[in-house]
Write a protein that holds these residues in place. Sequence first.
Motif, PDB file in Angstrom:
ATOM      1  N   CYS A 224       9.765   3.996   2.898  1.00 48.00           N
ATOM      2  CA  CYS A 224      10.103   5.427   2.632  1.00 48.00           C
ATOM      3  C   CYS A 224       8.856   7.057   2.962  1.00 48.00           C
ATOM      4  CB  CYS A 224      10.716   5.629   1.212  1.00 48.00           C
ATOM      5  SG  CYS A 224      10.922   6.690   0.783  1.00 48.00           S
ATOM      6  N   SER A 225       9.021   7.646   2.982  1.00 44.60           N
ATOM      7  CA  SER A 225       7.689   8.330   3.301  1.00 44.60           C
ATOM      8  C   SER A 225       7.333   8.941   2.504  1.00 44.60           C
ATOM      9  CB  SER A 225       8.016   9.737   4.381  1.00 44.60           C
ATOM     10  OG  SER A 225       9.205  10.764   3.803  1.00 44.60           O
TER      11      SER A 225
ATOM     12  N   GLY B 121      14.570  30.353  12.487  1.00 46.44           N
ATOM     13  CA  GLY B 121      14.346  31.092  11.350  1.00 46.44           C
ATOM     14  C   GLY B 121      15.108  30.470  10.110  1.00 46.44           C
ATOM     15  N   PHE B 122      15.198  28.676  10.674  1.00 45.08           N
ATOM     16  CA  PHE B 122      15.929  28.214   8.836  1.00 45.08           C
ATOM     17  C   PHE B 122      14.573  27.819   8.695  1.00 45.08           C
ATOM     18  CE2 PHE B 122      17.023  24.410   6.940  1.00 45.08           C
ATOM     19  CZ  PHE B 122      18.160  24.819   6.308  1.00 45.08           C
ATOM     20  N   SER B 123      14.324  27.637   7.389  1.00 43.97           N
ATOM     21  CA  SER B 123      13.206  26.571   6.180  1.00 43.97           C
ATOM     22  C   SER B 123      13.667  25.562   6.298  1.00 43.97           C
ATOM     23  CB  SER B 123      12.768  28.038   5.433  1.00 43.97           C
ATOM     24  OG  SER B 123      12.338  28.744   5.843  1.00 43.97           O
ATOM     25  N   TYR B 124      12.869  24.595   6.783  1.00 43.03           N
ATOM     26  CA  TYR B 124      13.383  22.712   6.255  1.00 43.03           C
ATOM     27  C   TYR B 124      13.210  23.131   5.168  1.00 43.03           C
ATOM     28  CZ  TYR B 124      15.644  23.255  10.953  1.00 43.03           C
ATOM     29  OH  TYR B 124      16.248  23.615  12.864  1.00 43.03           O
ATOM     30  N   THR B 125      13.470  22.204   4.569  1.00 41.49           N
ATOM     31  CA  THR B 125      12.732  21.309   2.972  1.00 41.49           C
ATOM     32  C   THR B 125      13.329  20.346   2.869  1.00 41.49           C
ATOM     33  OG1 THR B 125      14.776  21.967   1.716  1.00 41.49           O
ATOM     34  CG2 THR B 125      12.321  23.707   2.035  1.00 41.49           C
ATOM     35  N   MET B 126      12.704  19.574   1.963  1.00 43.74           N
ATOM     36  CA  MET B 126      14.289  18.058   1.776  1.00 43.74           C
ATOM     37  C   MET B 126      15.264  17.948   1.628  1.00 43.74           C
ATOM     38  SD  MET B 126      11.548  15.535   4.013  1.00 43.74           S
ATOM     39  CE  MET B 126      13.171  14.825   2.490  1.00 43.74           C
ATOM     40  N   GLU B 127      14.600  19.447  -0.008  1.00 46.78           N
ATOM     41  CA  GLU B 127      15.964  19.867  -1.078  1.00 46.78           C
ATOM     42  C   GLU B 127      17.479  20.072   0.378  1.00 46.78           C
ATOM     43  OE1 GLU B 127      12.235  20.569  -3.432  1.00 46.78           O
ATOM     44  OE2 GLU B 127      12.731  20.659  -1.061  1.00 46.78           O
TER      45      GLU B 127
ATOM     46  N   GLY C  85      18.556   4.910   4.635  1.00 45.00           N
ATOM     47  CA  GLY C  85      17.996   5.856   4.911  1.00 45.00           C
ATOM     48  C   GLY C  85      16.667   5.201   6.080  1.00 45.00           C
ATOM     49  N   ASN C  86      15.603   6.080   6.649  1.00 47.28           N
ATOM     50  CA  ASN C  86      14.541   5.512   7.099  1.00 47.28           C
ATOM     51  C   ASN C  86      13.249   6.864   7.542  1.00 47.28           C
ATOM     52  OD1 ASN C  86      12.934   5.287  10.475  1.00 47.28           O
ATOM     53  ND2 ASN C  86      12.393   3.640   8.079  1.00 47.28           N
ATOM     54  N   SER C  87      12.415   6.323   6.910  1.00 47.34           N
ATOM     55  CA  SER C  87      11.575   7.195   6.682  1.00 47.34           C
ATOM     56  C   SER C  87      11.762   8.753   5.796  1.00 47.34           C
ATOM     57  CB  SER C  87      11.000   7.503   8.109  1.00 47.34           C
ATOM     58  OG  SER C  87       9.716   8.633   8.384  1.00 47.34           O
ATOM     59  N   ILE C  88      11.611  10.236   6.609  1.00 48.41           N
ATOM     60  CA  ILE C  88      12.376  10.829   5.312  1.00 48.41           C
ATOM     61  C   ILE C  88      13.535  10.980   5.299  1.00 48.41           C
ATOM     62  CG2 ILE C  88      10.193  12.415   6.161  1.00 48.41           C
ATOM     63  CD1 ILE C  88      12.282  13.730   8.096  1.00 48.41           C
ATOM     64  N   GLY C  89      14.361   9.981   6.177  1.00 45.21           N
ATOM     65  CA  GLY C  89      15.676   9.869   5.485  1.00 45.21           C
ATOM     66  C   GLY C  89      15.938   9.402   4.559  1.00 45.21           C
ATOM     67  N   SER C  90      15.148   8.336   4.108  1.00 43.17           N
ATOM     68  CA  SER C  90      14.935   7.516   2.619  1.00 43.17           C
ATOM     69  C   SER C  90      14.842   8.453   1.662  1.00 43.17           C
ATOM     70  CB  SER C  90      13.918   6.879   3.202  1.00 43.17           C
ATOM     71  OG  SER C  90      14.322   5.039   3.799  1.00 43.17           O
ATOM     72  N   LEU C  91      13.179   9.260   1.979  1.00 37.87           N
ATOM     73  CA  LEU C  91      13.228  10.464   1.425  1.00 37.87           C
ATOM     74  C   LEU C  91      14.455  11.480   0.634  1.00 37.87           C
ATOM     75  CD1 LEU C  91      11.803  11.735  -1.117  1.00 37.87           C
ATOM     76  CD2 LEU C  91      10.303  13.065   0.992  1.00 37.87           C
TER      77      LEU C  91
END
Length: 363
Positions: free
Chosen positions: A192-193, A136-142, A164-170
Amino acid sequence: MGAIAVAAGAQWKPFLSPKSDRLGFLSQSHPKNPSNFNPRTLIITSSSASSIRGFELNEIQKSCKKWVWKGQYSINYFVSDSQSSSTSISRPPLLLVHGFGASIPHWRRNIPVLSENYTVYAIDLLGFGASDKPKGFSYTMESWAQLILDFLQEVVQKPTVLVGNSIGSLACVIAASESTEALVQGLVLLNCSGGMNNKAVVDDWRIKLLLPLLLLIDFLLKQRVIASAIFERAKKRETLRDILLSVYGNKESVDEELVEIIRGPANDEGALEAFVSIVTGPPGPNPVTLMPSISMPVLVLWGDQDPFTPLDGPVGKYFSSLPSKLSNVTLSVLEGVGHCPHDDKPDLVHNNLLPWLSHISSQ
């Protein structure tokens, strides 16, 4: 790094992100004296497989610790103290943040080298690795960026260099844009993604062409029976291995251990829900809008054979142009390297990263 996400849509993905052509940058020798380190754009070449000896998978897993985020989510992390206490006192700690589908062990080839002179932390983002995968958790970059900032505040408690790598970079870019040098002292971005998923890169003709298909995939993934079938197929060993081979420049780095690093957490409860939420969710902030606000030193390392965020795509072109626009940014293009440079050819990453770290530590 998105291997499972790619596997789930393998029949469409090749049309979205074909491998980029090599760019004609001039090769420059790497500086031998870190105190004089001032290159803005480099291209590093190597035809040999990495000789870096990494940590064994079980070594990392046994050494991990738990931190409770927001009073309810268990976050898995690893810390390796510097082997040289005299140098680590004056040098910032490092926090390693993995990409989509990966986890702490994806840094197994980097931690031994980096921890020779730095205290190294690595974290499993919520929804990945051995961290919680709450239903039920809504995952977001923020939310991941906030997790990083809270981890720095509560656990590290020192100005830190984010790697960071990929979305980890973002996620690191977002965290750095919302922080100050009191928490983030430097930023290292490995391919970076442009967002949490492909819907972010709307300026890429490949995404525009297949955006209706991506929206259809989103709809199908929200049907649990269909999503479960796709996910089960995606996490098969042979499927993952084929996808990893397509995104790594150095094929020798794609071994059974790497396949298990990606596959293992995908069998956890909540992994399917996390996968669906991330692939179908909002892409999050665009790094193009965030980078101008970041004043701390930034090192951008980019594999020129990346099929996810190719150098000839909008995100790759933007980061390639940054050294001419921002004085705090250094770019190194890594020839023959794919989407995960730190694991693909770790020796090339270390050759760039260590002098840069030494330079900013001495400032």
